[in-house]
Design an enzyme around this catalytic site. Sequence first.
Site, PDB file in Angstrom:
ATOM      1  N   SER A  46       2.983  98.383  72.789  1.00  0.00           N
ATOM      2  CA  SER A  46       2.100  99.244  72.595  1.00  0.00           C
ATOM      3  C   SER A  46       0.934  99.639  73.644  1.00  0.00           C
ATOM      4  O   SER A  46       0.871 100.756  74.011  1.00  0.00           O
ATOM      5  CB  SER A  46       1.031  98.988  71.292  1.00  0.00           C
ATOM      6  N   LYS A  89       4.186  97.441  66.498  1.00  0.00           N
ATOM      7  CA  LYS A  89       4.636  98.888  66.018  1.00  0.00           C
ATOM      8  C   LYS A  89       3.528  99.487  65.381  1.00  0.00           C
ATOM      9  O   LYS A  89       3.441 100.576  65.400  1.00  0.00           O
ATOM     10  CB  LYS A  89       5.991  98.518  65.500  1.00  0.00           C
ATOM     11  N   SER A 151      21.140  98.676  69.553  1.00  0.00           N
ATOM     12  CA  SER A 151      20.421  98.820  70.754  1.00  0.00           C
ATOM     13  C   SER A 151      20.375  97.381  71.459  1.00  0.00           C
ATOM     14  O   SER A 151      20.501  96.355  70.646  1.00  0.00           O
ATOM     15  CB  SER A 151      19.174  99.441  70.472  1.00  0.00           C
TER      16      SER A 151
END
Length: 229
Positions: A46, A89, A151
Amino acid sequence: ELVECVKKDFGSIDILVHSLANGPEVSKPLLETSRNGYLAALSASSYSYISLLKHFLPIMNPGGASISLTYIASERIIPGYGGGMSSAKAALESDTRVLAFEAGRKHKVRVNAISAEYYNTALSLLRIHSATYITLSHIFAPKNISGPLRSRAAKAIGFIDMMIDYSLANAPLQKELSAEEVGNAAAFLASPLSSAITGAVVYVDNGLNAMGVGVDSPIFENLDIPKDN
């Protein structure tokens, strides 16, 4: 140094994509996460976006757009997604709103986030090709991309296949999420078509975020729930 290299090559940019996250203790439950592990997750996942945008804003054109990638663990419980990554997140999404205000007022740059289910991060971002841009995905992404949904970051968590199966069973749209679909959403947010959208978290997950329960539970086996055969 990175900004100077981009400035030398392009002069100015229109699009900035943050595609970087790391939690060294992601496999640990939150109660077992160390202070260092927790802070490392927030720093890499972040704060790195704040720093990136801060350094690139001086060379971004007015009307430009910045995009980050988040995950629904920011607001819902995802067992196994630990080590402070859910907190990171959540911080990223909160920062998106504040950065949208500050970057919008000072530089006329829009700031949004995409919350997607598992997919191939690097490939999807390559879909953004309509303007000059720089993306951390190009710097850190592996050269060999494997699978439409798996991913590199998702593989590190360890339950990627289970989550893909869960999404297929429970999302309103029962289909695999492709990198192209995520890339298309990013291209929209980076284009003039979304010129009035900023500070938003856009879900690209076949509608899974809208579900309140998992309809594949045995509790619902007697209900006539539509299924994609």
